[in-house]
Write a protein that holds these residues in place. Structure first.
Motif, PDB file in Angstrom:
ATOM      1  N   VAL A 226       0.941  -1.284   0.179  1.00 16.79           N
ATOM      2  CA  VAL A 226       0.317   0.118   0.115  1.00 16.79           C
ATOM      3  C   VAL A 226       0.699   1.331   0.022  1.00 16.79           C
ATOM      4  N   ASP A 227       0.722   2.229  -0.356  1.00 13.30           N
ATOM      5  CA  ASP A 227       0.647   3.785  -0.448  1.00 13.30           C
ATOM      6  C   ASP A 227       1.003   4.342   0.999  1.00 13.30           C
ATOM      7  N   ARG A 228       1.889   4.153   1.328  1.00  9.26           N
ATOM      8  CA  ARG A 228       1.959   4.477   3.215  1.00  9.26           C
ATOM      9  C   ARG A 228       1.178   6.122   3.156  1.00  9.26           C
ATOM     10  N   HIS A 229       1.014   7.444   2.215  1.00  9.51           N
ATOM     11  CA  HIS A 229       0.615   8.322   2.518  1.00  9.51           C
ATOM     12  C   HIS A 229      -0.762   8.036   3.233  1.00  9.51           C
ATOM     13  N   PHE A 230      -1.432   7.006   2.724  1.00 11.95           N
ATOM     14  CA  PHE A 230      -3.002   7.108   2.466  1.00 11.95           C
ATOM     15  C   PHE A 230      -3.068   5.869   3.613  1.00 11.95           C
ATOM     16  N   TRP A 231      -1.842   4.929   4.126  1.00 14.84           N
ATOM     17  CA  TRP A 231      -2.530   4.282   4.861  1.00 14.84           C
ATOM     18  C   TRP A 231      -2.668   5.377   6.657  1.00 14.84           C
ATOM     19  N   TRP A 232      -3.609   5.088   7.055  1.00 19.10           N
ATOM     20  CA  TRP A 232      -3.860   5.593   8.214  1.00 19.10           C
ATOM     21  C   TRP A 232      -4.394   5.243   9.646  1.00 19.10           C
ATOM     22  N   ASN A 233      -4.274   3.602   9.500  1.00 15.52           N
ATOM     23  CA  ASN A 233      -3.904   2.799  10.813  1.00 15.52           C
ATOM     24  C   ASN A 233      -2.185   2.335  11.134  1.00 15.52           C
ATOM     25  N   GLU A 234      -1.628   3.209   9.844  1.00 18.57           N
ATOM     26  CA  GLU A 234       0.235   2.065  10.408  1.00 18.57           C
ATOM     27  C   GLU A 234       0.640   2.314  11.254  1.00 18.57           C
ATOM     28  N   TRP A 235       0.414   3.367  12.487  1.00 22.14           N
ATOM     29  CA  TRP A 235       1.280   3.468  13.821  1.00 22.14           C
ATOM     30  C   TRP A 235       0.795   2.391  14.482  1.00 22.14           C
ATOM     31  N   LEU A 236      -0.751   2.439  14.904  1.00 22.49           N
ATOM     32  CA  LEU A 236      -1.691   1.725  15.617  1.00 22.49           C
ATOM     33  C   LEU A 236      -1.085  -0.079  15.274  1.00 22.49           C
ATOM     34  N   SER A 237      -1.177  -0.412  12.985  1.00 16.75           N
ATOM     35  CA  SER A 237      -0.447  -1.731  13.616  1.00 16.75           C
ATOM     36  C   SER A 237       1.138  -2.064  13.615  1.00 16.75           C
ATOM     37  N   LYS A 238       1.684  -1.069  13.845  1.00 19.46           N
ATOM     38  CA  LYS A 238       3.287  -1.764  13.863  1.00 19.46           C
ATOM     39  C   LYS A 238       3.476  -2.581  14.644  1.00 19.46           C
ATOM     40  N   PRO A 239       2.867  -2.902  16.094  1.00 21.54           N
ATOM     41  CA  PRO A 239       3.640  -3.979  16.942  1.00 21.54           C
ATOM     42  C   PRO A 239       3.122  -5.560  15.706  1.00 21.54           C
ATOM     43  N   PHE A 240       2.055  -5.072  15.085  1.00 21.28           N
ATOM     44  CA  PHE A 240       1.735  -7.203  14.447  1.00 21.28           C
ATOM     45  C   PHE A 240       2.928  -7.210  13.630  1.00 21.28           C
ATOM     46  N   MET A 241       2.698  -5.675  12.715  1.00 22.94           N
ATOM     47  CA  MET A 241       4.350  -5.628  12.177  1.00 22.94           C
ATOM     48  C   MET A 241       5.461  -6.008  12.158  1.00 22.94           C
ATOM     49  N   ASP A 242       5.720  -5.216  13.478  1.00 23.36           N
ATOM     50  CA  ASP A 242       7.180  -6.091  14.060  1.00 23.36           C
ATOM     51  C   ASP A 242       7.318  -7.265  14.376  1.00 23.36           C
ATOM     52  N   ALA A 243       6.275  -7.917  14.746  1.00 22.49           N
ATOM     53  CA  ALA A 243       6.484  -9.303  15.150  1.00 22.49           C
ATOM     54  C   ALA A 243       6.720 -10.310  14.366  1.00 22.49           C
ATOM     55  N   GLY A 244       6.036 -10.096  13.400  1.00 24.83           N
ATOM     56  CA  GLY A 244       5.776 -10.580  11.977  1.00 24.83           C
ATOM     57  C   GLY A 244       4.240 -11.208  11.688  1.00 24.83           C
ATOM     58  N   LEU A 245       3.315 -10.634  11.952  1.00 19.88           N
ATOM     59  CA  LEU A 245       2.450 -11.002  12.005  1.00 19.88           C
ATOM     60  C   LEU A 245       2.022 -10.815  10.494  1.00 19.88           C
ATOM     61  N   HIS A 246       2.165 -11.086   9.232  1.00 21.75           N
ATOM     62  CA  HIS A 246       1.045  -9.652   8.238  1.00 21.75           C
ATOM     63  C   HIS A 246      -0.448 -10.144   8.442  1.00 21.75           C
ATOM     64  N   SER A 247      -0.174 -11.762   8.588  1.00 18.83           N
ATOM     65  CA  SER A 247      -1.827 -11.616   7.579  1.00 18.83           C
ATOM     66  C   SER A 247      -3.206 -10.740   9.301  1.00 18.83           C
ATOM     67  N   TYR A 248      -2.402 -10.231  10.390  1.00 16.32           N
ATOM     68  CA  TYR A 248      -3.184 -10.158  10.968  1.00 16.32           C
ATOM     69  C   TYR A 248      -3.327  -8.158  11.171  1.00 16.32           C
ATOM     70  N   VAL A 249      -2.792  -8.030   9.892  1.00 13.03           N
ATOM     71  CA  VAL A 249      -2.539  -6.110   9.944  1.00 13.03           C
ATOM     72  C   VAL A 249      -3.749  -5.581   8.364  1.00 13.03           C
TER      73      VAL A 249
ATOM     74  N   PRO B 144      -4.582  -3.339   6.454  1.00 18.72           N
ATOM     75  CA  PRO B 144      -4.300  -1.401   6.708  1.00 18.72           C
ATOM     76  C   PRO B 144      -5.763  -0.530   5.882  1.00 18.72           C
ATOM     77  N   ILE B 145      -6.007   0.486   6.440  1.00 18.63           N
ATOM     78  CA  ILE B 145      -7.353   1.333   6.632  1.00 18.63           C
ATOM     79  C   ILE B 145      -6.851   2.436   6.085  1.00 18.63           C
ATOM     80  N   MET B 146      -8.021   3.095   4.339  1.00 19.98           N
ATOM     81  CA  MET B 146      -7.998   4.068   4.293  1.00 19.98           C
ATOM     82  C   MET B 146      -8.558   4.641   4.764  1.00 19.98           C
ATOM     83  N   GLN B 147      -8.465   6.792   4.865  1.00 21.54           N
ATOM     84  CA  GLN B 147      -9.548   7.359   5.164  1.00 21.54           C
ATOM     85  C   GLN B 147      -9.746   8.029   3.962  1.00 21.54           C
TER      86      GLN B 147
END
Length: 1055
Positions: free
Chosen positions: A408-431, A433-436
């Motif tokens: 996804v284009d990070r400029h339009f990804w609104w919950n990236e910061w909130l999803s960061k714990p799951f991204m750093d844990a390698g849990l890709h399928s639990y992330v 991306p939500i766009m406004q």
């Protein structure tokens, strides 16, 4: 390709990460590294093997256990997934992926609750919360069932506290059962079907009479509240996007304002004993009697009346824990509201943040790169690069093997910061991306001939609008205007129109992109009137404005191609200053790929003559032809869009939406003519016109609600093509609602947005409670740079050649010496060298030193450190840990020198005996008569006045002087991964300090060590500079009343 720029999700091996959200992210903090296929020169944490399920899970089961909150994918035919995830209880969470126990289940998943996805993890004052999607709306599908798009309808916060989480999950399970949601019941796992949940509500716009017209219009929906189990099911509209569900949008703005201002009729929830079933009239009478009794008891004294009303309707919390709980509840409600207003969207199997042409260009670049690497023999031996096929799939998804969040284009990804714990844990399928923005999918039949009305003579047309709102410089309109120091503009929206036309059995897919964004200059606009004038930021100079506009277009042109700026703001009147500045800087830009065009919308359409917009289209006809559009016919690429229209007014809302819809109508006519279909006249009666007006009116409303809080003005013209008196009256009500929103609630909402995007820490809410507004995080970054420059300038101007600098700080201090509480405070520069301490008065507007006092280290007698309370009105301003300071006492002598910038040859006092400030008695150093600090900034006193005060009564002064300093607030802004911008203290020796008390301790320790190196041993005493009791005595009743009324109106019923 086997090179994947992502993090691993290993099924058999546990991977974990610990998080505490209030801390800024560190570059080295990642989940446990796993084996990788190839590195290709990248760091191990960012190179992983292919993941088995790169897309987010469509359904996730949650279960509260003794060890933590468990979650696993929920899908048909998979009763025992290969792994599950455990999120530990507590504020600092521990996320771990554990192997499944397969045939010997130790966990009873039948008690679990099924959700649609995870928004992210949020840590607040008392606990951490998992935000999950519990209800979604089916927006529709982009051409086929594999491209489904959903809208976020309901979000629930689950506290990571065992008992509270079990209670919430129990309510969610009961609700899923009561509203008959088979897709969210764990027991139906073997024959899972996703039915159309709920029933359709009333349409927001009127349907057309023609049966062949299909309108997919957003419908009103009700927010889902976990705390109300008896509430009926929220209606869901199939195939429609979700409108805002904010309560303020469904009620009259006038009644809302009246309710907020009627503070005497709103009792505190903690003290009210009125039950929900009590009679309303009796309750109102009780409240009126209470109000009358308050006036009577206070004997009509205004300050006592105000204090009593505040104590009854908005009392301060009894304890710090209660205060944090109340604030935490407000923050949660605000975050949930932002995600459930109806402008958040997500897809599970493809990227909705990029346009069709952008994806095609990504694929082309990727193929070219792989071909070059193959020729250089830089690819693995088993990797083949096929020749580029002439066949083009308009819905092609590049890099499908990567997790969706990596595409996804990070400029339009609104919950990236909130999803960061799951991204750093390698849990890709639990992330997820939500766009406004806004998405609406519609269809209509276009006659092959305008004279033919038979069904068999029409061609089907799919019409889709996707608006993507950028998270950079995100926020509300009076809080975020213009450009920031990173060249991001407020309210930047990319709007793509996708149209598929079936013509003689051949599929033609068109795409056209327009953008809108605030004028890329530094400017502001107050929200305290109906039509406030925009003004250029006075602290910015022309060079900074020119540099900002250059960097903005230097970044945008490579993405969208040549820009045609269409400025719709007024060329005269209140908006004339900004328009003239925009024209001037656009001319100085002198860029071949940027063309500037003006169209005074209000002047050209005066008298409701909106048909005059056609003049602008005729003026830009050649631009439309050269720009073109993206066109794929029968899997063949026929044309690409070569440029973009950048449309703006002041808000980039109402006028911008009307003109963008007119541009889109003109482009649609060009596209239909390209396939041999005639565009009907704009009578508003054809199916195409009804669909077009409906889609663009809804699009304007959605963007307006996100930025201004109300529906778009001039919406009646966009919907019907006509401007009438009813629409003008509705615009007046919307303008009143916008002013109310900007005055009473936008500041807290802005703090919520900054926090959930990761731009600010929890300290933003402490700042809000003190100032009733929050600071732009980019402004904090700019101020840190300005302070660093002030220190560097002071060092160059003050220190002697060869003198060694130990530390330099910026610090808050009274303008005068020998006082601790004054009506004038300023931010001074404190320089510590190997031989002296310099107290520098610095002019930040002129960027020069005004005056400095040099105190030799050997003359320093003692230092006192402790609480420095200036305002006792709010809890945060009374906290001695975050409101700390110190005082420096020194012996007056001829060695104390003072210099000033006087623009003449004299830069020090004439009498040598008065070069030192007037001293005070040691024994009475704390017995001073303070003066009240003014609420508004006052003009700095002139230097001659300061010097004359310094020279007064020097003959009778004793031998000790002092200066008081208060540490600036410590508020390190969060930094997203990959961003090089962050807020940092100018002095490296203060790095790591998280409180003002720690900063003061570090400063005092540095001064003490420097004095000891110089052969002096000053006394260090723990003693409050200004205690809370002293501050309360110095604060007038008028200041308390002013703050109390503001707190009552702004905060009492804000969220």
């Amino acid at each position: 390709m086997k090179r994947l720029f992502s993090k691993s999700s290993k099924n058999a091996t546990p991977s974990s990460a610990k998080y505490s959200a209030p801390e800024p992210p560190m570059a080295g903090r990642t989940a446990t590294a796993l084996p990788t296929a190839t590195t290709a020169g990248l760091q191990p944490n960012y190179v992983v093997p292919p993941v088995p399920h790169p897309n987010p899970h469509e359904h996730i089961t949650l279960l509260a256990s003794e060890d933590g909150l468990l979650m696993r994918p929920h899908c048909a035919g998979l009763p025992y997934p290969v792994s599950y995830v455990r999120v530990s209880w507590g504020k600092t969470t521990h996320i771990a992926e554990l192997p499944s126990d397969r045939g010997r289940p130790s966990v009873d998943w039948k008690e679990g609750v099924v959700i649609y996805g995870i928004v992210g993890l949020m840590a607040l004052f008392n606990a951490s919360y998992l935000l999950v999607i519990t209800s979604r709306s089916d927006v529709g599908q982009m051409f086929d069932a594999s491209h489904l798009i959903y809208g976020v309808k309901s979000v629930v916060s689950i506290p990571l506290v065992k008992d509270r989480a079990k209670s919430i999950l129990s309510r969610m399970a009961s609700r899923n059962t009561s509203v008959n949601r088979p897709s969210l019941l764990v027991s139906n796992i073997d024959d899972l079907q996703v039915p159309n949940e709920g029933t359709s509500g009333e349409p927001r716009v009127k349907f057309a009479d023609e049966e062949e017209v299909k309108i997919l219009t957003p419908r009103d929906q009700v927010e889902f509240s976990v705390n109300n189990t008896g509430r009926p099911a929220s209606p869901v509209s199939s195939g429609a996007s979700t409108p805002a569900s904010d309560v303020s949008m469904t009620h009259s703005p006038v009644s809302t304002i009246a309710n907020r201002m009627s503070f005497w009729g709103r009792l505190s929830k903690r003290t009210s004993s009125t039950s929900e079933g009590a009679d309303i009239e009796e309750s109102l009478l009780d409240e009126r009697e209470l109000f009358d009794s308050i006036i009577h008891d206070a004997a009509g004294v205004p300050d006592k009346v105000i204090s009593s009303i505040i104590a009854a309707t908005a009392p301060p919390p009894d304890s710090s824990e209660e205060r944090n709980s109340e604030l935490e509840a407000r923050i949660l409600r605000g975050c949930l509201r932002e995600f459930t207003k109806g402008d958040m969207y997500f897809a599970l199997h493809f990227d909705i943040t990029r346009s069709l042409q952008h994806k095609h260009e990504q694929f082309t670049k990727m193929h070219t790169r792989n071909k070059l690497l193959s020729e250089l023999d830089a690819l693995p031996k088993d990797t083949n690069v096929n020749p580029l096929d002439d066949k083009v799939d308009p819905l092609f998804e590049p890099s499908v093997i990567l997790p969706l969040w990596r595409r996804v284009d990070r400029h339009f990804w609104w919950n990236e910061w909130l999803s960061k714990p799951f991204m750093d844990a390698g849990l890709h399928s639990y992330v997820t991306p939500i766009m406004q923005g806004y998405i609406q999918i519609s269809s209509f039949d276009q006659p092959k001939d305008t004279s033919a009305m038979k069904d068999d003579s029409a061609e089907p047309v799919d019409y889709i609008v996707i608006s993507r709102r950028s998270r950079d410089r995100a926020g509300l309109r009076y809080q975020r205007r213009g450009v920031d120091d990173e060249a991001n503009v407020a309210n930047f929206v990319e709007t793509e129109v996708i149209m598929r036309v079936q013509r003689n059995g051949i599929s033609n897919v068109f795409s056209h992109v327009q953008i809108r964004g605030s004028i890329p200059l530094f400017w502001t606009q107050s929200g305290y009137s109906m039509k406030p004038p925009p003004v250029l930021a006075p602290e910015r100079n022309p060079a900074q404005n020119l540099d900002a506009i250059k960097r903005h277009f230097r970044r945008a042109v490579p993405v969208y191609g040549p820009h045609t700026i269409v400025n719709l703001a007024e060329q005269h009147g209140k908006e004339g200053m900004i328009t003239n500045a925009y024209r001037e800087y656009a001319t100085k830009l002198d860029a071949k790929d940027v063309r500037y065009c003006e169209f005074d919308f209000h002047r050209e359409t005066r008298g409701l003559k909106y048909e005059n917009i056609s003049k602008l289209i005729n003026q830009l006809e050649r631009v439309f032809e050269n720009q073109g559009f993206f066109w794929v016919s029968n899997s063949m690429l026929l044309s690409k869009q070569k440029g973009v229209f950048r449309v703006n007014c002041i808000d980039c809302l109402d006028r911008t939406n009307v003109v963008q819809s007119a541009f889109a109508r003109h482009v649609m006519s060009m596209q239909l003519e390209a396939v041999g279909l005639l565009s009907p006249p704009q009578s508003g009666k054809s199916g195409m016109e009804v669909i077009f007006n409906d889609v663009w009116a809804n699009n304007g409303d959605a963007i307006s609600r996100a930025y201004a809080g109300t529906s778009a003005l001039k919406g009646d013209f966009t919907r019907t093509g006509k401007r009438d008196l009813g629409g003008m009256l509705n615009d007046g009500v919307n303008s009143l609602a916008r002013m109310y929103s900007a005055t009473f609630s936008d500041w807290f909402c802005q703090a919520i947005i900054d926090f959930m995007l990761g731009y600010r820490t929890l300290s933003v809410f402490e700042e809000f409670l003190i100032k009733l507004q929050s600071t732009d995080p980019r402004e904090l970054i700019r101020l840190s740079r300005i302070r660093a420059e002030a220190i560097a300038t002071s060092v160059a101007r003050v220190l002697s050649e060869g003198e060694t600098l130990i530390s330099g700080w910026t610090i808050f201090s009274p303008e005068q010496l020998n006082v601790k509480f004054d009506d004038r405070f300023e931010e001074k520069v404190l320089l510590l060298s190997a031989r002296a301490l310099y107290i520098v008065s610095y002019d930040y507007s002129l960027e020069k030193t005004k005056m400095y006092i040099c105190v030799p280290l050997g003359a320093i007698a003692r230092l006192e450190k402790g609480a420095y309370i200036i305002s006792p009105l709010e809890e945060a301003s009374r906290d001695p840990v975050q409101n700390a300071g110190f005082s420096i006492y020194w012996h007056a002598s001829n060695k104390i020198s003072m210099r000033m910038t006087s623009y003449s040859i004299r830069n020090c006092p004439e009498d040598p005996l008065t070069r030192s400030p007037p001293a005070v008695s040691v024994s009475s150093s704390t017995q001073y008569k303070p003066t009240l600090p003014r609420r508004e900034p006052t003009k700095t006193a002139n230097l001659s006045g300061i010097m004359s005060k310094v020279s007064e009564n020097a003959a009778g002064a004793t031998d000790v002087c002092f200066a008081a300093f208060k540490a600036l607030p410590v508020d390190p802004a969060r930094v997203r991964s990959g961003s090089s911008t962050g807020y940092a203290e100018p002095a490296d020796d203060l790095a790591g300090a998280t409180t003002c008390k720690q900063v003061v301790d570090m400063m005092v320790d540095s001064i003490k060590r420097a004095c000891e190196d110089a052969g002096n041993s000053p006394v260090i005493t723990d003693r409050d500079v200004v205690s809370l009791t002293e501050a309360q005595k110095m604060t007038s009743i008028y200041a308390k009343m002013e703050y109390g009324v503001k707190r009552l109106i702004w905060l009492g019923g804000l969220v």
